[in-house]
Design an enzyme around this catalytic site. Structure first.
Site, short mmCIF file in Angstrom:
data_model
loop_
_atom_site.label_atom_id
_atom_site.label_comp_id
_atom_site.label_asym_id
_atom_site.label_seq_id
_atom_site.Cartn_x
_atom_site.Cartn_y
_atom_site.Cartn_z
CD GLU A 39 40.63 -8.09 -11.73
OE1 GLU A 39 41.84 -8.15 -11.92
OE2 GLU A 39 40.05 -8.69 -10.80
CB SER A 40 34.77 -9.55 -15.02
OG SER A 40 35.83 -10.39 -15.40
CG HIS A 41 35.50 -12.30 -9.15
ND1 HIS A 41 35.42 -12.87 -7.91
CD2 HIS A 41 36.73 -12.65 -9.62
CE1 HIS A 41 36.54 -13.50 -7.63
NE2 HIS A 41 37.35 -13.40 -8.65
CG HIS A 66 41.88 -13.97 -15.45
ND1 HIS A 66 40.68 -13.32 -15.23
CD2 HIS A 66 42.68 -13.64 -14.40
CE1 HIS A 66 40.76 -12.64 -14.11
NE2 HIS A 66 41.95 -12.82 -13.59
CG ASP A 81 38.27 -1.04 -21.41
OD1 ASP A 81 39.11 -1.23 -20.50
OD2 ASP A 81 38.57 -1.13 -22.61
CE1 TYR A 121 44.80 -8.87 -19.04
CE2 TYR A 121 42.97 -8.01 -20.31
CZ TYR A 121 43.61 -8.17 -19.10
OH TYR A 121 43.07 -7.65 -17.97
#
Lengths: 793, 277
Positions: free
Chosen positions: A108-110, A58, A527, A61
């Protein structure tokens, strides 16, 4: 020896495994030994915990960094700051005095937190992403949320639906109180997300270029002493290990990870946003240079080391000065690395400290509003580039700061996935009328209006086009200036399953098309790359193919404000690996793209609703026999098919230019791209409009498409990207000229009629027709059973 | 320089409100000055203000119940005093909840809580609801609606979870009606008062969207006029006259920057002030 040293050097591998496990660390044995090498001695538990976070996928990278650097274009003349900071920054409008209005964007992703605790997971997703934008010195002006859920009609329907509802609730519960409008998002359902939903979040902000803040201790700290102030919620143990949690597979007993999900507090965040603004304005007035960064993954350790390292300084942290939750005593690794929400770190010169503390602690009474909250000096900036943490008077960490921020890199092997996707056997004599009713009411196509109304899309008063009213949301960010910002998110999971390269490329094309539909010149993308476990070679190949597609699409479409002579830049993004459930099956490859378009004059941005009887409807582009992954194949044939749409960047660019040309003349009355569900779906959506109340009808002339040699269903449901435009009569000649100049195909579909009916006509005969009333019913209610309360519930 | 609210409208900034800046902009759009007053600043400053607006948001996190903590804030003592002296006060959304919880509205028995803003009751949905509504002026004597025409339909958006005006006290309701305090009602785009959802978007009794005190200087309204102050803020697809006007302005950014329907409430204050002067 420092306090809390862990014996790595002297221990054999199996003992190291035990030591790591005992301390709840996810580092591998070789990573732990690498830490020892870097430090030149055995690490302390605090140090190991820091590396555990900093070297998580996370934060580091470590699997993706190399490829991202090679495949994604990040530089363009409009870019102020590309990937690397908390958010990307690009210019969109110049002021009279030569400064620039800049757009700040983060994505971002969660995913894992939302799968485990949907409400809190989604809420902290919004909470985290807005902090990334705030800490660039910007005001947050909108959020979007691309969501992917499992099959709401499949075997896991109950669980899927409860997650979907929870996520929508979480987004509303955070964004609404914060006072940030929802600008859009999209929702897709597929069984591939049953065990691992995707909750991506995008935040947008604005700032003047002259006031962009950096996440680093300013150079002035070489001349005058600087302190680091920790601001916000008292540190607790919530979210401890969050970054590491996001970097491993979700496994049986999800509950065990609930402690790694942070606790959201939008109320405190709102007060902080207002107080931060006061502090930053005061610093600006006095010409004081500050460094500002939010606390996210890795908490205090991460924020202090990065602020110091980026500025070329060291830092000495007093953990005892950290305000912790009332009555609690946490061990040093928890205080250093917990991911408690709603915190910022500010580096300021010593003689500004009292003013800052007064604003937070007295003017805005943080300690009274939230027990234990406030602003506290926790560290000295040092000139020696040494990173030191002191707890209880003893050093628990001491190392060159560079060591902490030294990355780790993996070169992962990849190998192509070998699955054959075949076209279905064509069925003659199907009912077009019934097939379209099935498609138009399916969860993936039906209106998401019901969901959008849970979100405040009006707050701040800048909305021009709201979620669902057109392909992209539009706001007017600068008072008194006609410039608009158009923004859209996209990513089609089914294209990615068949061909991960096309999945990436088409996500860029589609989102660029969406902003162009409302007159936005695609100016930057972000992205969020959601994939399975990168240690699996086929998954890593999917990832590689996806970003190759994204990169080539960015270069292929180009930056049209500069005649396409530069690529469309990727200014920010995020990689989310390990998206797979307990069965071990990875999610469909899901690169999700957000494109931001700059609209020269927002008053020309129109809703997708048909406007006026007698206006003419044209298709810019042409449907091809490429229905692989289409809604038609999936809903009607129950298969993905094989002929996935192929991205053609020259064609995309030509079509986008055509639409932008029409916009600049102010000729477009309504516009919509043909994506999921194809041309017929798009036309029905334009007839009904975003709120379902439109009643202008159209008879679509299929004879126009005789030259394609395709059956009516393929013409109507092909998902080849095209635009549908509504123009006033009398400008056909100019239209033809523009299309010829941009080398794009043009088909006239028909003329708008007052009768509320959608018809398909072939050889002068209607082969299918639908009343708009019946279409409204199925379209507006198609998702209600998923998100809505039952009557009488 | 000492802070002064002379000639200005004060926007009360409780912790957690989130519409204070655009509300100030809306006030400025009619040529009045506006400034924010933080909840913990000296309330005496308010004595010089033209009027006060409590903006929307989630003051004090909606702890206990929306508006109730702010209603107990000491600054409300000063507002009570100024309200009694006839000074105009407007509460928008969360601000309306504060005015109801502090008993200024309906205010028949001053500072007694006779009305509630309860959770929305809607057809097949619950919780937060963000949508455009249409308003019709009910009574006659309110500072904040004096510029609104008798038959004029005013579209303004709502965004709330707890906006259902209700009371089980028939006597209070009777008084409110008699006094013309039900000053704003949800209606169709043609101006019909219809209790059906979504025309009445939250199930308020009597389609109440805004209620003023007997004297007409204090108004609690759930819809957000500051989000409808410019024409560009009106959705293009909105039905009715304002939607048509918005569609016609397409392509003309100058027209987009002209007045939207919600500005009328701030115009009303200006008209009151000019009449007062």
């Amino acid at each position: 020896m420092l306090k809390g040293t862990i014996q790595i050097t002297e221990s054999d591998d199996s003992r190291v495994v035990e030591l790591l496990k005992e301390n709840g660390l996810n580092l591998t044995v070789s990573e732990a030994r690498r830490v020892t090498e870097l430090l030149g001695r055995d690490p302390t538990i605090v140090e190991l915990t820091i590396f555990n976070t900093m070297w998580s996928e996370h934060c580091s990278y470590k699997s993706s960094r190399k490829l991202l650097g090679e495949l994604l274009p990040t530089k363009a003349p409009n870019v102020v700051m590309g990937p690397g900071e908390d958010a990307g920054v690009f210019r969109f409008a110049e002021t009279d005095d030569g400064d620039w209005h800049c757009l700040v964007i983060a994505h971002e992703s969660h995913n894992h937190p939302s799968q485990v605790l949907p409400v809190e997971g989604a809420a902290t997703g919004i909470g985290g992403i807005v902090r990334d934008v705030y800490c660039m010195g910007a005001d947050v002006i909108g959020v979007l949320d691309p969501l992917r859920f499992g099959d709401p009609q499949g075997p896991n329907a109950r669980h899927v639906i409860s997650i979907a509802r929870g996520v929508v609730d979480g987004i509303a519960q955070y964004g609404n109180p914060l006072g940030v409008p929802n600008l859009g998002g999209d929702i897709a359902f597929d069984a591939g997300f049953d065990e691992n939903c995707l909750v991506n979040v995008v935040a947008l902000g604005t700032v003047m270029e002259s006031r962009v803040l950096r996440s680093r201790v300013p150079a002035e700290a070489a001349k005058e002493p600087y302190k680091i102030i920790l601001i916000g919620k008292p540190t607790d143990d919530s979210g401890f290990g969050g970054a590491a949690f996001a970097s491993e597979d979700l496994v049986e007993g999800e509950e065990a990870n609930r402690g790694a999900v942070q606790v959201p507090d939008p109320f405190l965040k709102r007060v902080l946003a207002v107080a931060n603004r006061k502090v930053l304005d005061l610093a600006d007035q006095r010409g004081i240079k500050v460094g500002f960064k939010d606390l996210g993954a890795g908490g205090i350790a991460c924020v202090t080391s990065e602020l110091a390292h980026a500025g070329g300084f060291g830092v000495k942290i007093d953990l005892d000065a950290v305000n912790v939750a009332a009555g609690a005593h946490y061990p040093p690794p928890v205080v250093s690395c917990s991911e408690t929400q709603e915190r910022y770190a500010l580096a300021v010169p010593v003689d500004f400290v009292d003013d800052v503390l007064k604003i937070y602690n007295e003017d805005f009474e943080l300690p009274h509003l939230y027990h234990g909250a406030g602003a506290y000096v926790i560290a000295d900036v040092t000139r020696d580039e040494i990173y030191t943490i002191i707890s209880g008077g003893e050093k628990v960490c001491e190392t060159p700061v560079e060591t902490i921020t030294t990355g780790i890199l993996y070169d992962r092997p990849k190998s192509p996935r070998k699955v054959l996707f075949e076209e279905p056997e064509w069925q003659e004599g199907r009912s077009l009328r019934d097939d379209f009713l099935a498609i138009f009411g399916s969860p993936n196509i039906a209106s998401k209006n019901y969901v959008f109304k849970h979100y405040d899309s009006e707050v701040q008063g800048r909305a021009v086009i709201r979620p669902g009213e057109a392909d992209a949301g539009v706001i007017a960010p600068v008072a008194g200036n006609p410039v608009g910002i158009a923004v859209a998110v996209d990513g089609n999971p089914w294209y990615g399953i068949i061909d991960p390269y096309q999945g990436g490329a088409l996500a860029v094309c589609e989102s660029a098309r969406n902003v162009a539909a409302v007159g936005g010149v695609p100016s930057a993308i972000t992205d969020c790359l959601n994939y399975g476990n990168p240690e699996i070679e086929e998954v890593f190949w999917e990832f590689y193919e996806g970003i190759r597609g994204v990169g080539e699409a960015c270069s292929g479409i180009g930056l049209l404000s500069h005649e396409g002579s530069h690529p469309l830049p990727v200014v920010s993004g995020n990689v989310s690996f390990y998206n797979q459930g307990k069965s071990g099956k990875a999610i469909p490859p899901s690169p999700i793209i957000c494109t931001v378009g700059v609209v020269e004059d927002y008053s020309k941005s129109r809703s997708m609703t048909f406007k006026e009887e007698g206006n003419e409807i044209f298709l810019i582009g042409e449907p091809l026999d490429e229905l692989g992954g289409s809604e038609y194949y999936r809903t009607i044939y129950g298969t993905l098919g094989g002929n996935v749409p192929e991205a053609d960047f020259v064609r995309e660019r030509g079509q986008i230019r055509t639409v932008l040309d029409l916009h600049s003349h102010g000729w477009i009355r309504s516009c919509h791209d043909t994506g999921q569900g194809g041309m017929l779906t798009a036309l029905a959506e334009m007839s009904l409009g975003g709120n379902g109340t439109g009643r202008l009808g159209l008879a679509v002339d299929l004879d126009e498409f005789d030259g394609t040699g395709l059956p009516p269903e393929k013409v109507l449901f092909s998902e080849t990207g095209c635009f549908i435009v509504e123009l006033s009569p009398g400008i056909e000649r100019e239209l033809l000229a523009i299309c010829a100049r941009n080398r794009v195909k043009l088909h006239k579909l028909g003329t708008l009629k007052a009768s509320p009916k959608l018809e398909v006509v072939s050889k002068g005969k209607a082969i299918a027709s639908w009343d708009l009333g019946e279409l409204e019913d199925i379209y507006m209610t198609g998702c209600r059973s998923i998100f809505g309360i039952e009557k009488g519930e | 320089m000492a802070r002064s609210f002379t000639g200005k409208v004060a926007i009360i900034q409780f912790p957690g409100v989130n519409c204070e800046y655009e509300t100030a902009d809306a006030v400025r759009s009619v040529g009045l000055e506006a400034d924010l007053l933080r909840w913990n600043e000296d309330p005496v400053l308010l004595e010089d203000a033209i009027g006060m607006i409590i903006p929307g948001g989630f003051s004090y996190q909606d702890r206990i119940r929306a508006g109730v903590v702010s209603a107990k804030d000491h600054i409300m003592d000063k507002l009570s005093e100024l309200a009694g002296a006839g000074r105009p006060i407007l509460g928008i959304c969360n601000g309306a909840q504060v005015l109801v919880e502090s008993g200024f509205i309906p205010g028949i028995h001053w500072e007694r809580v006779d009305l509630a803003l309860a959770p929305n009751v809607m057809e097949d949905r619950d919780g937060y609801y963000c949508s455009w509504t249409y308003l019709l002026r009910g009574g006659t004597d309110c500072v904040w609606t004096m510029a609104v025409g008798a038959e004029e339909v005013v579209p303004v958006p709502i965004a709330h979870a707890e906006g259902r005006f209700t009371t089980d006290d028939g006597e209070v309701l009777g008084e409110m009606k008699k006094n013309g305090q039900i000053i704003l009602q949800y209606c169709t785009q043609a101006g019909q008062i219809d209790p059906a959802f979504p025309i009445n978007p939250n199930g308020s009794i009597e389609n109440m969207a805004g209620v003023c005190n007997r004297e007409g200087n204090v108004l609690a309204m759930m819809p957000h006029p500051e989000r409808a102050t410019w024409l560009r803020q009106v959705p293009e697809d909105l039905g009715g006259g304002w939607g048509t006007k918005r569609k016609k302005a397409g392509g003309d950014s100058g027209k987009m920057e002209t007045a939207g329907p919600g500005r009328i409430f701030f115009e009303s204050l200006k008209r009151w002030k000019e009449g007062d002067a």
